[in-house]
Every structure is written in C-alpha cells, then in structure tokens.
Design an enzyme around this catalytic site. Structure first.
Site, PDB file in Angstrom:
ATOM      1  CG  HIS A 121      -5.817  -5.852   0.850  1.00  0.00           C
ATOM      2  ND1 HIS A 121      -4.597  -5.830   1.475  1.00  0.00           N
ATOM      3  CD2 HIS A 121      -6.454  -6.946   1.331  1.00  0.00           C
ATOM      4  CE1 HIS A 121      -4.497  -6.861   2.294  1.00  0.00           C
ATOM      5  NE2 HIS A 121      -5.626  -7.556   2.214  1.00  0.00           N
TER       6      HIS A 121
ATOM      7  CD  GLU B 292      -3.836  -0.829  -0.304  1.00  0.00           C
ATOM      8  OE1 GLU B 292      -4.931  -1.406  -0.095  1.00  0.00           O
ATOM      9  OE2 GLU B 292      -2.932  -0.778   0.537  1.00  0.00           O
TER      10      GLU B 292
ATOM     11  CB  CYS C  52      -0.245  -5.454   3.359  1.00  0.00           C
ATOM     12  SG  CYS C  52      -1.021  -6.049   1.830  1.00  0.00           S
TER      13      CYS C  52
ATOM     14  CB  CYS D 190      -1.159  -3.470  -1.275  1.00  0.00           C
ATOM     15  SG  CYS D 190      -2.763  -4.292  -1.006  1.00  0.00           S
TER      16      CYS D 190
END
Length: 156
Positions: A60, A62, A90, A93
């Site tokens: 992701h 992040e 999420c 993260c």
C-alpha cells in the site's frame, strides 16, 4: 476530525494526489502517500500503491513510503514525521503508522468499508495501540474521493 485545508496541509496532499493519479495510470488503486519532516516540511518519501506491480498485498502507498523513509533515515521510528495519504489508512497501515511513531496523520477521503482509523478496527483507539498520532481527516476529501470513484467506475 476534519480540517479546512491550511496551506501547510495542502502542498503535501497535492503531491499525494499526484502519486495517486500515477498509481491509477499503472492500474493500481489510486492511493498516494507523502511523508514529510514535520519540522522542515521537507519530503522524505512519496509513493503510490504498488500491490499489483510488486505482487505484494502489503505494498500500500503508506507501507511503501514508511519503508522508504525508514531506510533513508536509517531508523525504524519516525517520530518527527507527518504522513499525508489520499485515503483513510486500513488497519494494516494504521498499525504501521503507530509502530513508526509518526507525529501526525493527514488523510483525504474516508473509507467506511476498509478504513482502520475512523472506521472498522479504529486501530488508534485500541488499548493495545502503543502510539496514537494526531489525526486530521478530510484534507482534499472531495478530490480524492472523485479519483477513487472514477477508477472503480471504469472497472465495474
């Protein structure tokens, strides 16, 4: 918490949106992230989602930015840094944000389905969470939400 998008918050989020657009152009879910030094405003790392490209479910935006920044700074903790991301992180993260000990988290669009900050797991509200950054949601929310809506609209 929502914000009225002060100039200090706008520039990194504009760059995060650019990263999100680049991710979409690669066929990735359009999420971008930028990590800045909270004292100087200097960009430490910037990236968009790379889960498809890297065949990595943890890539992701992040996570990519946190890995890059930690390697660049030679430290697993980034307490003076602020993260700007185009979508509410999420749970995975948000957990990484806590472990990195970030100072602040700014996010654009809220994610009622998969968010882990204001929705779902609410990672920072758990008794087991070791560090809670200051959180500001809704920075450039409309633009980020439209980008996601367009991306998924083209695929459905």
């Amino acid at each position: 918490m929502s914000t009225d998008d002060s100039p200090m918050e706008q520039a990194p989020m504009v760059q995060a949106l650019e990263e999100a657009r680049a991710a979409a152009a690669r066929g990735e879910v359009p999420v971008g992230a930028v990590l800045v030094d909270g004292a100087t405003g200097e960009v430490v790392a910037a990236a968009g989602n790379r889960t498809q490209e890297l065949a990595d479910p943890t890539a992701h935006a992040e996570m990519v930015v946190l890995r890059e920044a930690a390697a660049k700074l030679g430290a697993p903790r980034l307490p003076g840094c602020d993260l700007y991301v185009t979508l509410e992180p999420c749970a995975m993260c948000a957990g990484a944000v806590s472990l990195a000990r970030l100072r602040r988290l700014y996010f654009a669009a809220y994610d009622p389905k998969s968010g882990g900050v204001e929705h779902g797991a609410r990672v920072f509200e758990q008794a087991t969470c070791h560090h809670k950054p200051q959180v500001v949601g809704g920075v450039a929310e409309t633009e980020a939400a439209e980008l996601l809506k367009e991306f998924f609209g083209e695929r459905r």
